[in-house]
Design a protein around this motif. Sequence first.
Motif, short mmCIF file in Angstrom:
data_model
loop_
_atom_site.label_atom_id
_atom_site.label_comp_id
_atom_site.label_asym_id
_atom_site.label_seq_id
_atom_site.Cartn_x
_atom_site.Cartn_y
_atom_site.Cartn_z
N LYS A 150 12.43 -48.74 29.03
CA LYS A 150 11.12 -48.97 29.62
C LYS A 150 10.30 -49.72 28.58
O LYS A 150 10.41 -49.47 27.37
CB LYS A 150 10.42 -47.67 29.99
N ILE A 151 9.47 -50.62 29.04
CA ILE A 151 8.63 -51.41 28.14
C ILE A 151 7.20 -50.92 28.31
O ILE A 151 6.68 -50.84 29.43
CB ILE A 151 8.72 -52.91 28.48
N LEU A 152 6.60 -50.57 27.21
CA LEU A 152 5.21 -50.11 27.22
C LEU A 152 4.41 -50.96 26.24
O LEU A 152 4.92 -51.31 25.16
CB LEU A 152 5.13 -48.63 26.85
N MET A 153 3.16 -51.28 26.60
CA MET A 153 2.36 -52.18 25.80
C MET A 153 0.96 -51.60 25.66
O MET A 153 0.46 -50.90 26.55
CB MET A 153 2.31 -53.55 26.46
N LYS A 154 0.33 -51.93 24.54
CA LYS A 154 -1.01 -51.46 24.24
C LYS A 154 -1.84 -52.62 23.68
O LYS A 154 -1.39 -53.32 22.78
CB LYS A 154 -0.94 -50.33 23.23
N ASP A 155 -3.05 -52.78 24.19
CA ASP A 155 -3.99 -53.75 23.62
C ASP A 155 -4.57 -53.14 22.35
O ASP A 155 -4.93 -51.96 22.32
CB ASP A 155 -5.13 -54.04 24.59
N LEU A 156 -4.64 -53.95 21.32
CA LEU A 156 -5.21 -53.47 20.05
C LEU A 156 -6.64 -53.96 19.87
O LEU A 156 -7.04 -54.94 20.36
CB LEU A 156 -4.36 -53.94 18.87
#
Length: 156
Positions: A150-156
């Motif tokens: 699964k690919i998970l992303m977060k804005d920094l």
Amino acid sequence: SAEQARQATIDDIGGILDLIRPLEAEGILVKRSREQLEMQIDNFFIIERDGMIISCAALYPFKEEAMADMVCVAVHPEYRGCYRGDRRSTCGDSMVSQIEDLARSKNIKKLFVLTTRSIHWFRERGFEPVEVSALPMEKQRLYNYQRRSKILMKDL
């Protein structure tokens, strides 16, 4: 006891391997050879306590896209209850916050992870599911569909 968060050195390879081998054996982490670690040691960061590596992670930037891949996140089993992997740590520095801070210092705007088992853990820390198409093109070409990460992303 004193804890220190720092960039890993070649002298840390043995401790990193001790930390990640059980997770590789379970299929949680992708297997890395000693040689791979030696060649990529500049991407690794550790938390050390009394001379023992208790946590590690690596950051692989994709500068053109202002994105980075956080890989090989591991916390020693005896220290997992202290939440060293995240900002809620009550026992010391946290690995994820260290990596996020490092990424920000490199002008990274989005941090992503590929995981097969820790989806909820990352979601609790602000990562959201995305499709393969959200990854940098180079990473899309390397995505292993058989692993079903699964690919998970977060804005920094």
